[in-house]
Design an enzyme around this catalytic site. Structure first.
Site, short mmCIF file in Angstrom:
data_model
loop_
_atom_site.label_atom_id
_atom_site.label_comp_id
_atom_site.label_asym_id
_atom_site.label_seq_id
_atom_site.Cartn_x
_atom_site.Cartn_y
_atom_site.Cartn_z
N GLY A 22 -0.48 -10.37 -11.06
CA GLY A 22 -0.19 -10.57 -12.47
C GLY A 22 -1.35 -10.79 -13.40
N GLU A 57 -1.78 -11.21 -4.60
CA GLU A 57 -1.21 -9.85 -4.73
C GLU A 57 -1.67 -9.14 -6.00
OE1 GLU A 57 3.02 -10.43 -4.74
OE2 GLU A 57 3.09 -11.16 -2.68
N PRO A 58 -2.96 -9.07 -6.26
CA PRO A 58 -3.38 -8.37 -7.48
C PRO A 58 -3.15 -6.88 -7.34
CG PRO A 58 -5.30 -8.88 -6.15
CD PRO A 58 -4.12 -9.50 -5.44
N ARG A 67 -2.95 -4.43 -10.81
CA ARG A 67 -3.59 -3.88 -12.01
C ARG A 67 -5.08 -4.26 -12.13
NH1 ARG A 67 -0.58 -3.35 -16.87
NH2 ARG A 67 0.83 -4.87 -15.95
N ARG A 75 3.28 4.35 -19.92
CA ARG A 75 3.10 2.98 -20.44
C ARG A 75 3.21 2.88 -21.97
NH1 ARG A 75 -0.52 -0.20 -19.91
NH2 ARG A 75 0.72 -1.98 -19.23
N CYS A 125 9.61 16.76 -25.31
CA CYS A 125 10.51 16.80 -26.46
C CYS A 125 11.14 15.45 -26.77
CB CYS A 125 11.59 17.84 -26.21
SG CYS A 125 10.85 19.41 -25.82
N1 LLP Z 1 3.49 -9.03 -6.80
C1 LLP Z 1 4.74 -8.82 -7.24
C2 LLP Z 1 5.84 -9.50 -6.56
C3 LLP Z 1 4.97 -7.99 -8.35
O1 LLP Z 1 6.22 -7.81 -8.78
C4 LLP Z 1 3.87 -7.36 -8.99
C5 LLP Z 1 4.09 -6.47 -10.14
C6 LLP Z 1 2.58 -7.59 -8.48
C7 LLP Z 1 2.43 -8.44 -7.40
C8 LLP Z 1 1.36 -6.96 -9.07
O2 LLP Z 1 1.14 -7.37 -10.38
P1 LLP Z 1 -0.20 -6.96 -11.14
O3 LLP Z 1 -1.34 -7.71 -10.50
O4 LLP Z 1 -0.39 -5.50 -11.02
O5 LLP Z 1 0.05 -7.38 -12.53
N2 LLP Z 1 4.74 -1.20 -14.82
C9 LLP Z 1 4.22 -2.36 -15.50
C10 LLP Z 1 3.82 -3.47 -14.52
C11 LLP Z 1 4.93 -3.89 -13.61
C12 LLP Z 1 4.53 -4.97 -12.65
C13 LLP Z 1 5.58 -5.23 -11.62
N3 LLP Z 1 5.23 -6.20 -10.63
C14 LLP Z 1 3.07 -1.95 -16.38
O6 LLP Z 1 2.75 -0.76 -16.44
O7 LLP Z 1 2.49 -2.78 -17.08
#
Ligand code: LLP
Length: 443
Positions: A265, A302-303, A305, A341, A373
């Site tokens: 996150g 769990e990174p 992004r 996005r 479209c």
């Molecule tokens: N762990 C769990 C349980 C998650 O649900 C997620 C993301 C992550 C880790 C990884 O999160 P990150 O580090 O990538 O923020 N499609 C959206 C983002 C959806 C994220 C869903 N869960 C976007 O394009 O912003």
């Protein structure tokens, strides 16, 4: 300040590009140009050879991103379980596994990808998600994953049943919902009571007691994930304070809590000015570690992004320019099916011409749109860009995460090719889809 520092209507230097993507000065007959490259490769060369739209990733930037996390958490026992959903390309998973990464998966498909990338990685795999099916649990038990993050009582019962059937111990954590607010887009916030994720902290103890009675469940940890694209570190600290209290309470009740899964996150800067990423991740690590100090835990992170987001661009060519009354449009060959996005979250992505002509400093305010479209098919609205011409190449930045994984075939458009660049080496890590691929599964 020289004009090249103002091309996007605000000041920045090219040192502030995402790592891996830097402008390089190139002398041509018409004067000097600045040309965007990925690692040591000029992007126009790639567009010419592989066509557009095209995703290009920097292996160097991915490795660096991971290293920043590994360094920030080096003083505590931890495993980085890269969140596969952010970018699940096999070559990227393989690269990360080689650097010691485990994986956070949310489906049998992601599990299979993780194992295809590294057949020995199962002991570093965590399985999250509110709707794991019986088949998915069975596959994960067979593989021997590290931990299931269980999100409901019904799921707990089903996991116990699957584990008993296979006579295999299922290590589990409950995903608790810490009820902390974090400032992000409502579609990707997960940490509040009203969200579908996890179980309320108050219900957790009863469920752990239930799990303890099952012969094939092994209580191993507590898990949280408060949302995505969160750029403040305080909410992570707050969540960990609640988790620390829960860990103490559970241990007092005799449960062996060894792991805390912190979730992912941590957000990235999509706009200038970009922050100092090393300091930012160090602050995040401090916020997470401090409340858990003294509990002797193994952290799972769990990174997604923050590791791959800045390491990718989507290259696209300008097809047409047009003006409807006062409004100027730049129509490009990428569309919402390639990168959703902006349409889905109104997300901002910086867009830059790949070649910046140093002797032209004219700007215009345009909408950058795709051929699909729908009026929602845009990458930028009312954006100041240096004047571009038909045939020019644009780079949509920070598209390494949640770009290709969310791509679709809407309008029967083939998904782009993906390249992984490492120094001077360029690998096609996914070929461009052919039109016949798009209906090959139809009967
Ligand atoms: N762990 C769990 C349980 C998650 O649900 C997620 C993301 C992550 C880790 C990884 O999160 P990150 O580090 O990538 O923020 N499609 C959206 C983002 C959806 C994220 C869903 N869960 C976007 O394009 O912003």
């Amino acid at each position: 300040m020289s004009p090249r520092n103002q091309v996007l209507g605000h000041s920045y230097s090219w040192f502030e590009r995402p790592p891996g993507f830097v402008f390089r000065k190139q002398r041509t007959r018409g004067g000097a140009n600045l040309i965007l490259r990925c690692d040591d490769v000029l992007l126009p060369t790639l567009a010419e050879r592989y066509g557009t739209p095209l995703y290009v990733y920097s292996a160097t930037a991915i490795r660096e991103g991971l290293k920043v996390f590994q360094t920030a958490f080096r003083d505590v026992l931890h495993t980085i379980c890269y969140s596969v959903k952010a970018n699940s390309n096999l070559s990227i998973l393989r690269l990360l596994a080689k650097e010691g990464c485990g994986f956070d998966v949310v489906s049998a498909g992601e599990l299979e990808r993780a194992l295809a990338a590294d057949s020995t990685v199962a002991r570093r795999v965590v399985f999250s998600g509110v709707g794991k099916s019986r088949d998915e649990m069975t596959a994960a038990l067979k593989a021997g994953i590290l931990i299931f993050n269980v999100e409901s009582e019904s799921e707990l019962l089903l996991l116990a049943e699957c584990a008993a059937q296979q006579r295999k111990m299922a290590r589990m954590a409950l995903r608790v919902n810490p009820d902390v607010a974090a400032d992000t887009h409502p579609y990707i916030a997960t940490g509040l009571r009203k969200h579908k994720f996890g179980v309320p902290t108050g219900a957790a103890r009863r469920l752990y007691a239930m799990a303890a009675k099952s012969r094939y469940l092994k209580i191993a940890g507590v898990s949280v994930h408060i949302g995505s694209q969160i750029t403040e570190t305080a909410p992570f600290g707050e969540a960990m304070m609640r988790v620390a209290d829960l860990v103490r309470a559970l241990r007092a009740e005799g449960h062996a809590i060894e792991y805390v899964d912190v979730g992912g996150g941590l957000g990235i800067e999509y706009q200038q000015p970009r922050n100092n990423f090393v300091e930012y991740v160090a602050n995040y690590a401090r916020a997470v570690i401090e409340p858990l100090r003294g509990l002797n835990l193994h952290l799972l992170l769990e990174p997604g992004r923050s590791i791959v987001g800045p390491a990718g661009v989507l290259l696209t060519s300008v097809l047409y320019k047009k003006q409807n009354d006062g409004k100027r449009f730049v129509i490009v060959d990428a569309a919402m099916n390639d990168l959703i996005r902006p349409a889905l979250y109104r997300a901002y992505h910086e867009i830059t011409p790949v070649v910046q002509r140093q002797n032209s400093s004219r700007e215009e305010t345009v909408d950058v749109v795709g051929p699909v479209c729908e009026s929602g098919d845009f990458f930028a609205r009312d954006r100041n860009l240096p004047e571009v011409e038909e045939g020019d190449l644009l780079a949509i930045l920070d598209t390494g995460a949640y770009g290709m994984v969310l791509a679709s075939n809407y309008n029967t458009r083939p998904r782009p090719a993906e390249l992984l660049v490492s120094g001077k080496s360029v690998k096609i890590v996914r070929r461009r889809e052919k039109l016949r691929d798009l209906y090959a599964a139809e009967l």
